[in-house]
Structure formats: structure tokens, C-alpha cells
Design an enzyme around this catalytic site. Structure first.
Site, short mmCIF file in Angstrom:
data_model
loop_
_atom_site.label_atom_id
_atom_site.label_comp_id
_atom_site.label_asym_id
_atom_site.label_seq_id
_atom_site.Cartn_x
_atom_site.Cartn_y
_atom_site.Cartn_z
N ASP A 48 0.89 -1.35 -0.10
CA ASP A 48 -0.24 0.20 -0.19
C ASP A 48 0.71 1.30 -0.04
OD1 ASP A 48 -2.27 -1.31 -0.06
OD2 ASP A 48 -2.58 -1.32 2.21
N TYR A 76 5.68 -8.21 8.99
CA TYR A 76 5.48 -6.82 8.95
C TYR A 76 5.51 -6.26 10.57
CZ TYR A 76 2.85 -7.41 4.59
OH TYR A 76 2.44 -7.61 3.50
N ASP A 90 -7.38 2.43 7.45
CA ASP A 90 -6.00 2.87 8.01
C ASP A 90 -6.09 4.43 7.63
OD1 ASP A 90 -6.25 3.49 5.10
OD2 ASP A 90 -4.44 2.28 4.49
N ARG A 182 -4.42 -4.31 7.67
CA ARG A 182 -5.50 -3.25 7.81
C ARG A 182 -6.56 -4.08 8.45
NH1 ARG A 182 -6.96 -0.64 2.78
NH2 ARG A 182 -5.96 -2.26 1.67
#
Length: 247
Positions: A48, A76, A90, A182
Site C-alpha cells: 500500500d 510486518y 488505515d 489493515r
């Protein structure tokens, strides 16, 4: 570098760039170096715009390995803000609701994080590249159309609690293909009987490639510009700018 046979270039995608922006920049550098107007370049796994970190870019025949590379395990480091939600889960959209957080304790957070480890079902964000009737979901969402996406099976192998300061929760997650961090943020908020959205995200590993192995965009472009070129056997490249003999 042999761009035709295929190179795999790992870059540290900067904040605000789409994955396509990064591919376009490297493709342009390769076309300039090879002196051609078209060249095949692709990425193995979308990241993203509001996320940073590992993005794998493949050139030439290495684009055949994209599916293999993007199926690799990913890691992550995420920062989630508790007590508030957004439509995109987000910072792409504004906060649309706030919830109490006074009842949330560190022990509660750790317990909830652990509950997401394993084979679980996850509903993707409506602001995502998931296809609905052949069209990307985010295109419907940005036009205000209601979507009801189906839950999909994903694997979360590990979640490590890294800290809770005020309403900011930080954790590291190792997961399989198709996981949306997310959506994990949204689900964490609901499990804590509150709300949550993703504030920061950094992809630190894809398969065996770690973020420390990656090049910054400008460094990758410079490496391409200065690369010593090699070509597959019996391959000829025409200089399309000067119309000279194949080189």
C-alpha cells in the site's frame, strides 16, 4: 546485469509511493539503460502507498517467478491506533467513529493478539485491490458504493507484542499470502470491544529477502544506470533511438 534473462531487484519502497510508481521508475531506468522503448517489469506483491519496506521487482524472464515470490511468507511491523476507526482501516480516509479504550490493558492486548495466530478467516478491506465482478473493490468504495466482501482463509504464523503507549499498539506479525494487516487492525479493535485502525506499516521481510537487503529507489536507479550489461546467448538488442545495427 542481465535484465532480459531476468533480475530480481529488492527495494525499500518509500512512504507515499504505490507499488506501480516504484515499478515505473525502475522500468524507465532499465529502458534508458537498454535504449529500448518497452520492457517487461513487474512486482511480486502489492504494498500500500502508506506502507514502506520490501518490494520485490522482477525484470524480463524473471517476471515468470512473480507468483512464486509473492506466495512467500511475509513479516510486518505494524502500529495500530486503538479507539478510532476509518472506512479504509488505515490513514487513507478520515476517522469516522471513536470508541472507549479505558478498559484495555496490556494483558488483554497480548491475549487478543495471540487469538489471531493460526488459520483464520479474514474479510479484506473494501479499499483494496480485491476484484468484485472484474473491478477492483477500491474503485467501488471511492465512489461511495456499499460492498460486502467475503471472508477468505489466511495464515498468521506469529504475532509478537512490541509495546502499548497510550492508544498506540505496536506488534510484529509473520503471515502468509493474502493477509491484510489493515483488516487485522480492524479485527483487533473489535476483539478489544473498541475500534482500531492501522497507523504505520513496514514490511520487513518477503520470503528470505529482508528489508536490510533492499536498495533505496535512487540507489537502485543508479545501479541500473551504471550496470555492466550481459545478454542471453544469441540475443540481439536493437538501439531504437539511433536505428543502428543490433548490439
Amino acid at each position: 546485469m542481465d535484465f532480459i534473462s531476468g533480475e530480481i531487484i529488492a527495494i525499500d519502497k518509500p512512504l507515499g509511493w504505490t507499488s506501480f510508481d516504484a515499478v515505473k521508475r525502475l522500468r524507465g531506468a532499465i529502458q534508458k539503460r537498454l535504449r529500448v522503448k518497452k520492457f517487461k517489469v513487474g512486482h511480486a506483491g502489492t504494498l500500500d502507498p502508506l506502507a514502506t519496506g520490501v518490494l520485490i521487482v522482477c525484470t524480463g524472464r524473471a517476471t515468470r517467478r512473480i507468483e512464486e515470490l509473492q506466495s512467500g511468507e511475509k513479516e510486518y511491523v505494524a502500529t495500530v491506533e486503538l479507539g478510532a476507526t476509518t472506512p479504509s482501516f488505515d490513514l487513507e480516509t478520515e476517522i469516522d467513529a471513536r470508541y472507549p479504550t479505558d478498559h484495555i490493558t496490556e494483558d488483554m492486548v497480548k491475549e487478543v493478539l495471540n487469538s489471531f495466530v493460526g488459520n483464520i478467516m479474514q474479510v479484506p478491506p473494501v479499499f483494496s485491490a480485491v476484484k468484485v465482478d472484474g473491478k477492483r473493490a477500491y474503485k467501488y468504495a471511492r465512489h461511495g458504493k456499499d460492498l460486502e466482501l467475503k471472508a477468505k482463509p489466511i495464515i498468521i504464523r506469529e504475532i509478537v507484542f512490541l509495546g502499548l503507549e497510550g492508544n498506540l499498539l505496536k506488534f510484529r506479525v509473520v503471515c502468509g499470502k493474502g493477509t491484510y494487516i489493515r483488516s487485522l487492525a480492524r479485527d483487533l479493535g473489535q476483539a478489544l470491544k473498541s475500534g482500531a485502525h492501522l497507523k504505520e506499516l513496514r514490511r520487513t521481510r518477503v520470503g528470505e529477502i529482508k528489508v536490510d537487503d533492499c536498495l533505496k529507489i535512487d540507489d537502485a536507479v543508479e545501479k541500473i544506470a551504471n550496470a555492466e550489461l550481459t545478454f542471453p546467448e544469441n540475443y540481439y538488442l536493437v538501439d531504437q533511438h539511433k536505428n543502428e545495427e543490433p548490439v
